[in-house]
Design a protein around this motif. Structure first.
Motif, PDB file in Angstrom:
ATOM      1  N   PRO A  86      -6.319  24.487 -15.538  1.00  0.00           N
ATOM      2  CA  PRO A  86      -4.855  24.383 -15.618  1.00  0.00           C
ATOM      3  C   PRO A  86      -4.181  25.614 -15.023  1.00  0.00           C
ATOM      4  CG  PRO A  86      -5.873  23.865 -17.727  1.00  0.00           C
ATOM      5  CD  PRO A  86      -6.952  24.444 -16.864  1.00  0.00           C
ATOM      6  N   MET A 114       5.646  25.400 -16.782  1.00  0.00           N
ATOM      7  CA  MET A 114       4.973  24.207 -17.294  1.00  0.00           C
ATOM      8  C   MET A 114       3.509  24.177 -16.867  1.00  0.00           C
ATOM      9  SD  MET A 114       6.300  21.075 -14.837  1.00  0.00           S
ATOM     10  CE  MET A 114       5.068  19.922 -15.445  1.00  0.00           C
ATOM     11  N   THR A 115       2.672  23.557 -17.666  1.00  0.00           N
ATOM     12  CA  THR A 115       1.236  23.498 -17.385  1.00  0.00           C
ATOM     13  C   THR A 115       0.920  22.313 -16.476  1.00  0.00           C
ATOM     14  OG1 THR A 115       0.716  24.497 -19.516  1.00  0.00           O
ATOM     15  CG2 THR A 115      -1.065  23.312 -18.401  1.00  0.00           C
ATOM     16  N   VAL A 116       0.132  22.579 -15.452  1.00  0.00           N
ATOM     17  CA  VAL A 116      -0.251  21.556 -14.483  1.00  0.00           C
ATOM     18  C   VAL A 116      -1.750  21.309 -14.580  1.00  0.00           C
ATOM     19  CG1 VAL A 116      -0.331  20.927 -12.041  1.00  0.00           C
ATOM     20  CG2 VAL A 116       1.593  22.263 -12.926  1.00  0.00           C
ATOM     21  N   ARG A 117      -2.123  20.064 -14.836  1.00  0.00           N
ATOM     22  CA  ARG A 117      -3.525  19.659 -14.858  1.00  0.00           C
ATOM     23  C   ARG A 117      -3.810  18.530 -13.864  1.00  0.00           C
ATOM     24  NH1 ARG A 117      -2.204  20.526 -20.275  1.00  0.00           N
ATOM     25  NH2 ARG A 117      -3.478  22.120 -21.330  1.00  0.00           N
ATOM     26  N   ARG A 118      -2.874  17.558 -13.825  1.00  0.00           N
ATOM     27  CA  ARG A 118      -3.050  16.398 -12.954  1.00  0.00           C
ATOM     28  C   ARG A 118      -1.902  16.349 -11.947  1.00  0.00           C
ATOM     29  NH1 ARG A 118      -2.915  11.294 -14.999  1.00  0.00           N
ATOM     30  NH2 ARG A 118      -4.617  10.547 -13.678  1.00  0.00           N
ATOM     31  N   ASP A 161       1.335  15.513 -13.938  1.00  0.00           N
ATOM     32  CA  ASP A 161       2.255  16.604 -14.269  1.00  0.00           C
ATOM     33  C   ASP A 161       3.151  16.968 -13.090  1.00  0.00           C
ATOM     34  OD1 ASP A 161       1.010  17.065 -16.878  1.00  0.00           O
ATOM     35  OD2 ASP A 161      -0.687  17.827 -15.709  1.00  0.00           O
ATOM     36  N   LEU A 206       8.603  15.815 -15.147  1.00  0.00           N
ATOM     37  CA  LEU A 206       7.737  15.851 -13.974  1.00  0.00           C
ATOM     38  C   LEU A 206       8.108  17.014 -13.060  1.00  0.00           C
ATOM     39  CD1 LEU A 206       5.617  14.308 -12.129  1.00  0.00           C
ATOM     40  CD2 LEU A 206       7.604  13.156 -11.125  1.00  0.00           C
TER      41      LEU A 206
END
Length: 272
Positions: free
Chosen positions: A141, A170-174, A195, A216
């Motif tokens: 992440p 914000m956290t980004v994973r996908r 995300d 988003l």
């Protein structure tokens, strides 16, 4: 040495013309099918700078992503810039072949190359019905600000740079990616539950509505920058075909920046 017809048949096998959208204009624009091909140049745009580069390189074939005559024409007179391109190519025995929306939906295609440039792991198509776009995962992440910095560092530099909408922390994973214009894909992006969406040519109203609809994150790169990685991928594919057939083609990727925007000024006091 292979003939042009043999090379374009191999390219059509990679990106079948029947997979192109009905409004698109793909395939061979000019060139003698019986002419020998020894050197190929890949580029995004069939503009004069690329034609001049092909002449200087001694290329026999240019393969571009964008069509020269997308809307059709009744003339190739040299009084128009597109006609001058055609005249110059024919004068120097250079063929032009286009793979546009048929390359967008190929596997691998334009969005696979975009994901690869950012070192993202592809897990599937964004729009399964036509294999458009890709859903990807990060190895670990990171914040939206870090992801945007990744895009800025790994995509070709342009005057636009990278625009971002969303909370930088914000956290980004996908991530969903789509090379070229992507603001018609918001329904698919929301359905995918990602995300962040990375694409190009995002317009004010679709972005405003998307950010109001959900948290988003949006990353908007230059259209040319999101599609240029495909040139390297496509060149590698043709290299492999050449080796397999013993063609000994010399395959090149143009690094000429043909993004139409040349510079920008940041407004005083603008958010960074």
């Amino acid at each position: 040495m292979p003939r042009l017809s043999e090379v374009t048949a191999a390219l059509d096998a990679l990106w079948p013309p029947e997979r192109a959208e009905s409004w698109d204009a793909v395939g061979t624009v000019c060139g003698d099918p019986d002419a020998e091909v020894t050197r190929v140049l890949f580029a995004v745009d069939p503009v004069q700078e690329i034609a001049d580069e092909a002449v200087a390189l001694g290329a026999d074939l240019i393969v571009t992503h964008h069509p020269l005559y997308l809307r059709g024409t009744t003339t190739v007179a040299a009084g128009h810039f597109k006609g001058r391109v055609v005249h110059g190519l024919i004068k120097h025995d250079i063929a032009l072949h286009v793979a546009h929306t048929n390359a967008d939906t190929a596997d691998p295609g334009v969005s696979d190359a975009l994901a690869g440039a950012l070192d993202l792991r592809v897990t599937g198509p964004l729009v399964p019905e036509n294999n458009l776009g890709r859903i990807c995962e990060l190895d670990r992440p990171e914040t939206l600000a870090e992801f945007a910095a990744r895009a800025a560092a790994r995509l070709p530099a342009t005057a636009q740079g990278i625009r971002v909408a969303g909370d930088p922390g914000m956290t980004v994973r996908r991530v969903a990616v789509s090379g070229g214009s992507g603001d018609g894909l918001f329904d698919a992006v929301r359905a995918a539950g990602v995300d962040v969406f990375l694409t190009a040519d995002l317009r004010h109203h679709p972005v405003s509505e998307a950010t109001q609809h959900s948290p988003l994150g949006l990353v908007d790169a230059a259209h040319w920058a999101t599609e240029w990685p495909w040139c390297e991928q496509a060149a590698a594919q043709l290299d492999e075909i050449s080796d397999r057939h013993g063609w000994d083609l010399r395959v090149h990727v143009s690094k000429t920046v043909t993004d139409p925007w040349s510079f920008h000024h940041t407004s005083p006091g603008a958010p960074n």
